[in-house]
Write a protein that holds these residues in place. Sequence first.
Motif, mmCIF file in Angstrom:
data_model
loop_
_atom_site.group_PDB
_atom_site.id
_atom_site.type_symbol
_atom_site.label_atom_id
_atom_site.label_comp_id
_atom_site.label_asym_id
_atom_site.label_seq_id
_atom_site.Cartn_x
_atom_site.Cartn_y
_atom_site.Cartn_z
ATOM 1 N N ASN A 5 0.834 -1.212 0.000
ATOM 2 C CA ASN A 5 0.000 0.000 0.000
ATOM 3 C C ASN A 5 0.864 1.255 0.000
ATOM 4 O O ASN A 5 1.635 1.463 0.926
ATOM 5 C CB ASN A 5 -0.888 0.044 1.247
ATOM 6 N N VAL A 6 0.709 2.073 -1.023
ATOM 7 C CA VAL A 6 1.419 3.348 -1.077
ATOM 8 C C VAL A 6 0.743 4.342 -0.134
ATOM 9 O O VAL A 6 1.372 5.157 0.524
ATOM 10 C CB VAL A 6 1.405 3.881 -2.525
ATOM 11 N N ASP A 7 -0.582 4.235 -0.065
ATOM 12 C CA ASP A 7 -1.359 5.068 0.852
ATOM 13 C C ASP A 7 -2.611 4.264 1.198
ATOM 14 O O ASP A 7 -2.804 3.165 0.677
ATOM 15 C CB ASP A 7 -1.720 6.411 0.218
ATOM 16 N N ALA B 169 -0.544 -1.736 -12.564
ATOM 17 C CA ALA B 169 0.284 -2.647 -11.773
ATOM 18 C C ALA B 169 0.269 -4.071 -12.321
ATOM 19 O O ALA B 169 1.235 -4.810 -12.166
ATOM 20 C CB ALA B 169 -0.207 -2.648 -10.315
ATOM 21 N N LYS B 170 -0.851 -4.454 -12.948
ATOM 22 C CA LYS B 170 -1.013 -5.860 -13.333
ATOM 23 C C LYS B 170 -1.193 -6.070 -14.830
ATOM 24 O O LYS B 170 -1.312 -7.208 -15.281
ATOM 25 C CB LYS B 170 -2.275 -6.436 -12.654
ATOM 26 N N GLY B 171 -1.318 -4.981 -15.579
ATOM 27 C CA GLY B 171 -1.494 -5.114 -17.029
ATOM 28 C C GLY B 171 -2.959 -5.103 -17.436
ATOM 29 O O GLY B 171 -3.840 -5.334 -16.610
ATOM 30 N N HIS C 250 -15.679 2.308 5.938
ATOM 31 C CA HIS C 250 -15.064 0.982 5.877
ATOM 32 C C HIS C 250 -13.605 1.092 5.463
ATOM 33 O O HIS C 250 -13.143 0.401 4.574
ATOM 34 C CB HIS C 250 -15.865 0.022 5.003
ATOM 35 N N ASN C 251 -12.911 1.985 6.160
ATOM 36 C CA ASN C 251 -11.465 2.046 6.020
ATOM 37 C C ASN C 251 -10.892 0.944 6.912
ATOM 38 O O ASN C 251 -11.157 0.920 8.107
ATOM 39 C CB ASN C 251 -10.962 3.422 6.479
ATOM 40 N N TYR C 252 -10.113 0.036 6.313
ATOM 41 C CA TYR C 252 -9.575 -1.085 7.095
ATOM 42 C C TYR C 252 -8.192 -0.776 7.651
ATOM 43 O O TYR C 252 -7.527 -1.656 8.189
ATOM 44 C CB TYR C 252 -9.509 -2.344 6.218
#
Length: 481
Positions: free
Chosen positions: A66-68, A208-210, A451-453
Motif C-alpha cells: 500500500n502506497v497510501d 500494476a497488473k497489465g 469501511h477504512n480497514y
Amino acid sequence: MLTLINTNTMVPPIGPIALDYIEGAARAAGIVTDVVDLCLSDDAEASLRDYFADHSPELVGLSFRNVDDCFWPSAQWFVPELAQRVKEIRSLTEAPIVIGGVGFSIFAERIVEYTNADFGIRGDGEQAIVSLINQLRQSKDFESVDGLIWHKNDRIYSNKPAWPAPLSLPTSRDAIDNLAYFHKGGQCGIETKRGCNQRCIYCADPLAKGRTARLRDPSEVADEVEGLLSRGIDVLHICDSEFNIPRSHALAVCEEFGRRSLGKKLRWYTYMTVVPFDAELARAMSKAGCVGIDFTGDSASASMLKTYRQAHLKEDLASAVRLCRDNGMRVMIDLLLGGPGETKETVAETIDFIKQIGPDGAGAPLGIRIYPGTEMARLVEGAGPLEKNPNLRRKYNGPVDFFKPTFYISSALGDKPAELVRDMVAGDKRFFEPMSDTAAEAGEKFVSTDHNYNDNTELVESIKGGARGAYWDILLKLRAD
Ligand code: B12
C-alpha cells in the motif's frame, strides 16, 4: 541467499501472499530464501537488527503493498516510512535492495527515486527476481530483466513491466505463516488470474497488473486451495481485480472447485464487476463455496456510470442483488461518490436506488484517489491549473502531486459533501458512509461509520473474538448485532 521482507504492518493484518509466491518461485530456481515478516513481529527494528546480525544475503527484497490507504479524509501516505526502512536496512547489510508490490508498481520509478533503493520491479515478482539474481551473479545485463527499475550513470531506467503470460504460480504457500494471518486477519488470499481489461477511468490495477487477464489453470488454483484447507484455512478472499472477468474463467474455476467438492469445506469472498453476472455463474459460484460478493457498483446514475466507463446500468445492479439473494450469497455494492460531474441529484439518485434494491451493504465513500497514468488524471490535468481546481482534496502542502494522496470530490456537492451524503443515507445502517468533511474533524481515530480497514480496531477485536470473512461482512454483522 535472497531475503524477502514484508513491510506492511497495517492491521487487521493481510498475509503478504506475494512473498509466498515469489519465495516458491525462487526456491524452485534453486535460490536459498528467507522471509522476515515485520507484520508478525512485535518490534520491527529489533527483528531486522537480529536478522542481519547473522545473515548476509546477496539481495534483499522488500514488498510494498500500500502506497497510501486510499481513503479520504484519512489520506495516510506510507512512502516516507518505506524510505526510512530502506535506510535502516542499508545500515545493517551491504546487500542491494529491490522493492516490489502492487502499490509500488503504480509509482515504480518515483518510489525508487524517493527511497534511493538499488532496484525496483514493476509487475510480477516471481520470474523477475530470479532473473535479477542471475544477472547480479553473472553479467549484470540489467536491461534483460523484465520489470526492472535500475540506476546507471545517475539515471533511472525502467524496463517493460513484468507481466508474464500464461500465468502459473507455486502452490505450496509455505513461506509465510498463513495460519497466523488467518487467525489475526480473518481470511487468506489466493489468485486465479492477474490483470484487468476493464476501462474504469480511475483504476490503477491495469498499471500494476497489465490490461490483459492472465489466467491460471483452474486445477492449479484448486490444488492451492486444498493445501490451505489441509492447514485449517477455510475462509478465503479471491484477490483478482474482478473475479468474473473473463466470465468463462470464473466459471471454469467454480466447476473445478465443484468437481473436488471444495464448496462444502470452504467459504470465499471476491470482488466482481456488475456485468457479466447471470444465474448460471451465480449458481456455480455458490456451489463452489462463494458466500459473498463485493460489486464495483460505482453509481446508479446513468451519466456517472458513463463517466466512470462502466459497462453496467442501474438495472444490472438490481439484478446482481437478486441473483446473490437467490443463491444465498451476501452482497455488497461499492460506490464511488463525488466523481467528475457528480451533483446532489446524481448522489440522491444513487443512494435512493441502492436503498430500494437492498443489498446487505453499500460502501459510500467520498473522494476518488487520482492515480497518474489513468484517464482520471488526464481529465483533471486537462481541466486547467491543478492548484486552482476546486474539486481536488489533499492533506499535503506544496504543488499538487498525484504521487501523494490526492482526491477528487466534485465541487458541485458543496462545502460539506460528507454531511450531504450522511443526510441522504439518513441512518440506514447498510451504508458505510463518509466520516467527515475535513481531515481535522475526522482526527486520526477510526470512526466506525466508514469501511477504512487501515488500523481498524473494531475489526481487529472482532477477528480476535472469532469473526471470519470479508471485512465488509464482518462489520455489517457487527452492526446487526
Ligand atoms: C484483495 C485486495 C484486498 C483485500 C485483501 C484480502 C486478502 N486476504 O488478501 C482487502 C479487502 C482486505 C484489501 C484491503 C486493503 N486494500 Co486492497 N487490494 C486487494 C487487491 C484486489 C489484490 C491484492 C493482492 O493480494 N494481490 C495478489 C498479490 C500476489 O499480488 P501483489 O501483492 O501485487 O504481488 C505481486 C507483485 O506486486 C510483486 N511483488 C509484491 N511484493 C514484492 C516484493 C518484491 C521484492 C518483488 C520483487 C516483487 C513483489 O510480485 C507479486 C507476485 O507477482 C489489490 C488490487 C490488485 N488487483 O492487486 C487491492 C489494493 C492492493 N488494495 C489497496 C488498498 C488501498 C487497500 C486498503 C489500504 C484499503 C483500506 N483503506 O482499507 C486495505 C489495506 C489492507 C492491509 N492490511 O494491507 C490498493 C493499494 C493502492 C495504493 N494506493 O497503494 C489496491 C492496489 C487497490 C487499488 N487499486 O486501489 N485489499
